[in-house]
Design a protein around this motif. Sequence first.
Motif, PDB file in Angstrom:
ATOM      1  N   LYS A   1      36.675  30.305  -3.917  1.00 60.41           N
ATOM      2  CA  LYS A   1      37.212  28.750  -3.556  1.00 60.41           C
ATOM      3  C   LYS A   1      38.186  28.875  -2.940  1.00 60.41           C
ATOM      4  O   LYS A   1      39.288  27.555  -2.892  1.00 60.41           O
TER       5      LYS A   1
ATOM      6  N   TYR B   1      40.195  27.302   0.193  1.00 62.61           N
ATOM      7  CA  TYR B   1      39.230  25.948   1.035  1.00 62.61           C
ATOM      8  C   TYR B   1      40.708  26.208   2.728  1.00 62.61           C
ATOM      9  O   TYR B   1      40.004  26.069   3.496  1.00 62.61           O
ATOM     10  N   ARG B   2      41.410  26.127   3.303  1.00 67.50           N
ATOM     11  CA  ARG B   2      42.745  26.593   4.016  1.00 67.50           C
ATOM     12  C   ARG B   2      42.182  27.847   5.313  1.00 67.50           C
ATOM     13  O   ARG B   2      41.679  28.816   4.603  1.00 67.50           O
TER      14      ARG B   2
ATOM     15  N   GLN C   1      41.155  31.721   4.888  1.00 69.80           N
ATOM     16  CA  GLN C   1      40.114  32.099   4.683  1.00 69.80           C
ATOM     17  C   GLN C   1      40.594  33.380   5.810  1.00 69.80           C
ATOM     18  O   GLN C   1      39.740  34.459   5.607  1.00 69.80           O
TER      19      GLN C   1
ATOM     20  N   GLY D   1      42.762  22.659   7.713  1.00 71.08           N
ATOM     21  CA  GLY D   1      41.729  22.132   6.982  1.00 71.08           C
ATOM     22  C   GLY D   1      42.219  21.139   6.236  1.00 71.08           C
ATOM     23  O   GLY D   1      40.649  19.735   5.886  1.00 71.08           O
ATOM     24  N   ASN D   2      43.566  19.769   7.298  1.00 70.16           N
ATOM     25  CA  ASN D   2      43.462  18.529   6.730  1.00 70.16           C
ATOM     26  C   ASN D   2      43.651  17.740   7.511  1.00 70.16           C
ATOM     27  O   ASN D   2      43.826  18.524   8.803  1.00 70.16           O
TER      28      ASN D   2
ATOM     29  N   LYS E   1      42.104  18.217   0.160  1.00 69.24           N
ATOM     30  CA  LYS E   1      42.443  19.288  -0.571  1.00 69.24           C
ATOM     31  C   LYS E   1      44.465  19.253  -0.577  1.00 69.24           C
ATOM     32  O   LYS E   1      44.406  19.615   0.392  1.00 69.24           O
TER      33      LYS E   1
END
Length: 726
Positions: free
Chosen positions: A390, A392-393, A397, A614-615, A725
Motif C-alpha cells: 500500500k 506510495y511514497r 518504500q 512520488g509527487n 497521491k
Amino acid sequence: MQHDNSGEASQYDPYHKLLGIPKRDQPPTLYRLLGVESLESDRDVIDAAANKQMAYLRDCCNGLHAEQAERLLNEVSEARLRLLNPQSKQQYDAQLHARVAPQQQSSPTTGAPTIHVHASSRPRRKRSSSFGLILSVLVPSGLSLLIAWKTGLLTQQHLDVLSKPFAGSMDTESIDPAVSLAPSSSMTSPASSSVRGVDDLAASSTSQRGAITASGTIPHSMSPGASAQTNFRPEPSAGVTSNAAPNISSSDAAMERLRAFRMLASGGGGTGPSNHRVPYADGYFGPRLPMPTPEQISISMEEVETIFAPKIAAAQTPHEKRHFATNCYLLVDETPQTAAKYVLLEISWKFFREANDFTGAMLALDSMASRFEANVDSKRSATIIELVTKLYRPSEQLAAADQTEAMARVALMAEDYPTLIELGRIGKRLAIDFKNISMNKKFASLIEEALVLQQAHPMVEAARERLRLEPDNPKANEYLGRFLCFGKSDWGNGLPMLRRAENTKLATMAELELQMPSDAASAEKLADQWWEFAALLPGEPALAMEYQERAVHWYQHALNSGLSGLSRAAAQTRIDTYSQENKERLDIRSAPNADLRTPTPPRGVPPEAIHFDGNWYLFSTKTLRFEAAVAMATQAGGRLVVVRSEAENEFVSQHARRPLMLGMLRKDGVWYDALGEMQYFFMWDQQAGQPEGLPNEPLAAMYRRTHLWHDFTDEPMYFAIEWGKE
C-alpha cells in the motif's frame, strides 16, 4: 529559501557541522561516527545510536549540503553493519587496539583518561579488498548454501542418525564433516534524498505544528487570536521519519538530537554507573520500563478507549486515523501511568496501520521497544507484510526495504522460516518496483536459504534433543555447531559445540577460535588451518568456499595485527583469490536497497514539473489571487500544494518564489486543505506571532524571508500546483 553556498562549499566540514566531530578527531572511528563509547560491546546500544544518527542525517539530505549529508549517511550505515556483525566488529576492534598501543607509548598520561582512537590517514571510502570485502565476506550466498545442504545434510541417513537414540559407537561417515551451512546477511544501505539540511534547523525551531493539550483534548485548529506560545507538534509524515521527542517541536527535537550526539561523541555523557540513558531510534533517552501485566493493559485499554470513544468513532478516513494516532503517540510522555503509556502506543500503532502510514507505525513500534522491555519483532514483521503493497511514497518504500532486510535477519535468528520466506518475497517485490536487479537477486538468495533451512529444521531439532540427553555427543555437537556457525552466523553459541565435534580438525580449529587469537602469528595460523581444511574438499567447491570464507576473516585479522613480509604477501594473495573467485556472489549479497527508477510524470503533468518523493510540483512565475489559482490548478488536473511534512516544506521553499500561496483556507476557525480535509500539519512563524487569526486573513502562505507560514489576506501571490497521491 534559496541560498548560494558555492563560496563556502570547499570550507564546509560535514563531520563538524552535522555531527559535532572536531578536526582533531577526524577521520572519526566507527564508534565516534555513531556517537557511542569506543569499543562499545552492547549491540542494542550500537543499533539504537546508528538508527538515530541515520534518521537525523536523512533529515539533512535535502538541505544546502545534501551531498555531504548523504555521504555521511552512507558511512554511518556501513559503520552500523560492521559493528553489528560480531566477526567484523572483532576485526575492527583489533585494528583500534593496534593503533592505540603506539599512541599510549608515545603519549604519557596520568590517571586513566578516556582514549579517543583515530582512524588512519588512508582513504575512507576505498573500495578495494579492504572494507567492501570485510562486509561481504561474512555473508555467503543462499545458492552455495543450497548446494551445501543438498550434498549431504538432507539425506534420510542423517535424519535417522539424529532422530533415533545414539546407542553405542556410530558410523564415522554418518554425518559428513565437510557439510556446512552458509550464514545470512542483514545488509542495509539506505539511499535517502527527501530530507532537510542542518543549517536551516535553527531557522525552523520557532515554527508551530499541530497541537494537543495535556488533558488529552485534541484541538483541530488554532482559534483566532491564539497565543504565539502554543506548542505545535508534527505528525509523522510519509517519506519522513519523525524523531521528535513528543514534548518539543520537531525542529527543536532535531537540534536536541544534534546536541545529544555531540555530547555523546565528546564523552560528555559520562561513564559512571548513573549513565544508563541510551538514545533510541525514536529520540527517547530514558530507561526501559518493565512490561505491564495483561490485566493492567486490559484495564488501561478500557479506560483509554472510554476517554477517546468520540474521537475513535470520528476517525473514519485515513487522514483522520493518522491524526488520531499521532495525538495518541504525543500523549505518551505526558502520561505518568506505565500501563497507559503502553496502551497509547498500542492504539497509535493500530491506527497508523489502519491509515496505511508505514512511517508512523514503525515509529510507534520504535517507541514501544525503547520505552518498554518489549519484543516487537513480530509486530514489526506483521506491519511490513500488511502495508508494503500500500506504500506510495518512494522514501517509504525504501524504508520498508531496509526494514524488510533487517527483520529477515531477525526471523533467521529466531528460525521463523515462514516469516523469513514471506519477507524475502516482499523484498523481491520491492526490488522489481525499484528496477534493481542486484537487490532482486539478493532477496531471491534469501528465499533459497530460508527454504533449505526450513527443510533441514527437523534435523536441527533432533540434534538439539540428542544434546539434551547427551550433552557431549560428538556427532550432534558437530551437526548443531555447523548449523549455528555457518547457517546463522551465531559463532558465539556454535563454537563451543564445534569444539566437541567428532571431526578432530574442526574441533581443533574451534578451540583456537575460542582462544580469540590477538597477535598476527596466531591469527595467520588459524587462517591457514581453515584454508587447508577447505582444500580437503576438491570436489565440493561450495563447501570449500565456506571454510575459505572463515580463513579470509582471520587473514584479514592477521594483516590488521601487523603481519609482515612474505607471510603478509601470502595472506593477501589468498584474500584476493577468494574475492575474485566469488565476486559475483559477494556483490549480490552486499547489494544495497536502492530505487533505480527514473521518475516519469503521469499523463497531463507538464514536463517542467519537478518530482519530489512520488509527487510532481509546478511553481508559478506570476501571481494570482486564491480563486484564480484554485481554478488553474483544478483545470490542470492537480491542486494547490498541500504541505504535510517538514521535508516537503523544505523542498517547496527551495523552488518557489515567495510569498507562496498554500492550499489552505480557514473557515470558522478551522484550517482546511485543498483536498477538503482538516489541515493538521503547520509551520507557523511563531516568533512573528503567526497565525494572527484576523478575520480578513483566511489564507496561508510561505513568507517572503523564511520558509515558515503566515496567514494572509486574499491578495495576488505566487502558487504551486501539485499532482499525485496523499
